[in-house]
Design a protein around this motif. Sequence first.
Motif, mmCIF file in Angstrom:
data_model
loop_
_atom_site.group_PDB
_atom_site.id
_atom_site.type_symbol
_atom_site.label_atom_id
_atom_site.label_comp_id
_atom_site.label_asym_id
_atom_site.label_seq_id
_atom_site.Cartn_x
_atom_site.Cartn_y
_atom_site.Cartn_z
ATOM 1 N N ALA A 32 40.926 40.668 29.693
ATOM 2 C CA ALA A 32 41.953 40.106 30.877
ATOM 3 C C ALA A 32 42.867 40.776 31.049
ATOM 4 O O ALA A 32 43.159 41.564 31.895
ATOM 5 C CB ALA A 32 43.459 39.263 29.730
ATOM 6 N N THR A 35 40.560 43.091 33.929
ATOM 7 C CA THR A 35 40.831 42.005 35.585
ATOM 8 C C THR A 35 42.182 42.173 35.835
ATOM 9 O O THR A 35 42.687 42.597 37.415
ATOM 10 C CB THR A 35 40.824 40.200 35.511
ATOM 11 O OG1 THR A 35 39.032 40.509 34.743
ATOM 12 C CG2 THR A 35 40.896 40.162 36.549
ATOM 13 N N ALA A 36 43.063 42.213 35.165
ATOM 14 C CA ALA A 36 44.803 43.092 35.464
ATOM 15 C C ALA A 36 45.290 44.088 36.262
ATOM 16 O O ALA A 36 45.994 44.302 37.362
ATOM 17 C CB ALA A 36 45.486 42.572 33.970
ATOM 18 N N LEU A 112 34.990 36.854 34.062
ATOM 19 C CA LEU A 112 34.911 35.989 32.978
ATOM 20 C C LEU A 112 34.255 34.400 32.587
ATOM 21 O O LEU A 112 34.818 34.542 31.510
ATOM 22 C CB LEU A 112 36.968 36.050 33.418
ATOM 23 C CG LEU A 112 38.031 37.127 33.398
ATOM 24 C CD1 LEU A 112 39.401 35.846 33.940
ATOM 25 C CD2 LEU A 112 38.223 37.331 32.203
ATOM 26 N N THR A 469 36.434 29.815 37.391
ATOM 27 C CA THR A 469 37.038 31.345 36.959
ATOM 28 C C THR A 469 35.645 31.574 38.592
ATOM 29 O O THR A 469 35.586 33.022 38.923
ATOM 30 C CB THR A 469 36.869 31.971 35.613
ATOM 31 O OG1 THR A 469 35.522 31.372 35.076
ATOM 32 C CG2 THR A 469 37.850 31.719 35.237
#
Length: 631
Positions: A32, A35-36, A112, A469
């Motif tokens: 996360a 990816t963020a 993911l 995803t």
Amino acid sequence: MEYTILLLVLPFVSFLVLGIAGMKLRPAVAGAVGTAVLAVVTAVSYFAAWEYFFGIGRDAAGLYPTLVPWNTVWLPISDALHIDLGILLDPISVMMLVVISTVSLMVHIYSLGYMKGERGFQRYYAFLSLFTMSMTGLVVATNIFQMYLFWELVGVSSYLLIGFYYTKREAVAASKKAFIVTRFADLGFLIGILFYGYYAGTFSFTPDAKLLAAAGGMIPLALGLMFVGGAGKSAMFPLHIWLPDAMEGPTPVSALIHAATMVVAGVYLVARMFPLFVGYAPEVLHWTAYVGAFTALYAAAVACVQSDIKRVLAFSTISQIGFMIVSLGVSTSADPHAGGLGYMASMFHLFTHAMFKALLFLGAGCIIHAVHSNEMSAMGGLRRHMPVTHATFLVACLAIAGIWPLSGFFSKDEILSAAFAFSPVMGWTMTFIAGLTAFYMFRLYYNIFWGRENRTTHDGHAPHEAPATMTLPLVFLALVTLGAGWIPFGEFVSSDGAAYAIRLDWSVAGVSLCVAAAGIALATWMYARPAQPVADRLAARFGALHRAAYHRFYIDEVYQFVTHRVIFACISTPIAWFDRHVVDGFMNLLATATNGAARAVREMQSGSVQRYCIWMLGGALGLVILVFIIC
């Protein structure tokens, strides 16, 4: 636009955090975070592109400005020659920021699901961040030496990602092969940079024209050596051998590095140095076209017979990069229209190809995820089980085949127009390769989604669609592929900076569409049915040619022979013998002689006063005798 420094800082910080503290985070948290960060980088890239093209816009002369929001002297060599680090924003670098961030974000999201449960999940996302930072630094470099520094960082990132499965022997061998082959090519790149810096008096992309004119033939030599580095990174023949084996890495890595971004670094290098190629080395530029055309033909022929779906896509990548190199190489100052067309078409195809090739690789990952095999023999009939993957994969196949109105049609048609303007032979050669592209891509498509389903390799369960995803990035990239061709790309990117109006040459477009349709029809006739008697008969009839193409025309075997039987046996082995027996033998002789002399004289330092007196009297007597003889 000083905020563009975030494009380098954010992924680098992500790399450090995930690389150092990632194992203390749960895999889902690490994914996360990575990816963020990439989502923010993508937003910054899109905002920068919007501000650059629409906020700042063209100046009074009708040109987009070249901005350097950050620049500092990092390593001064002399008053005139120094190595800078900074950020350069112009149409092609801004376009590349959009490409890199978009594909990288899709790969982060896709991973993911695809990499869930893999050992080293956190390490994987750290390496992805390092790659994104490296590739971004390469395209915004303000000078050729900064480009080289990030060029090598991209190579390191590639090595780490290809060898992610470090317990797998094939992955380790593939990562070493990629690293070694590209290092040899990068040696040529570095030598070219040194020649360029010496004779141009700068590492800048815009040197003094008087110094270049005085350098004579050294500038073409420097540019040619630089292209050697680009040929290695972009897998041009004969430096292509690393790319097919690089498919041993995770499939999302194939989409990111070896389909969409890293392998176009060589294309970007030629485009960045394009004014110098056209002005001072047009013959070198044309030779790049010949290399690109041969590479495209060779790779397309090999792709027609491969059974591993990732290797088909790998050779497809090599062929498509060849198209881009050809488009740049056929540009010439003698024909301003053709020159501008070739440059624009190459960059346009770089943009569209990045999207649909990433789509193809990510789709291949969904297929492998479903059947647990890369081989076409383990597939067949998957359209009923994987409707989203099937639909998006078909869109990408139609795009790369050059079917209207998908993006690949528009960019490839412009390349063919530029090739015909350069030479009818080049034009028809590239048209034929385009037909081969349509054939082998639909051979791949039919073998995966049609024909007889092979249930024996599905581990006792029916294939199923990938999780959201993994499918959402496919849908997004498919939508981009459907619409990207309608972007007035020439309005934003051109060889001279002025707006370039794209005008389809329907005489060329009509022929290319017919050739693509013929390739698809041939693939349909041979592979759409459950049984493939025509393909089997042709493979048997031309068995030697089929085997040669399957084994990549034995280029890897030639490399093995040259390295092991010639370099290692005839050069390295004698040198090793000389090193062990002559160099080491001489040093051992010195050590032995020293030890013997030490043993002979050690009694002189025994600590006995009587012995000291004897040696002193003996020495004094010897000196007296010597003086008496001399006098």
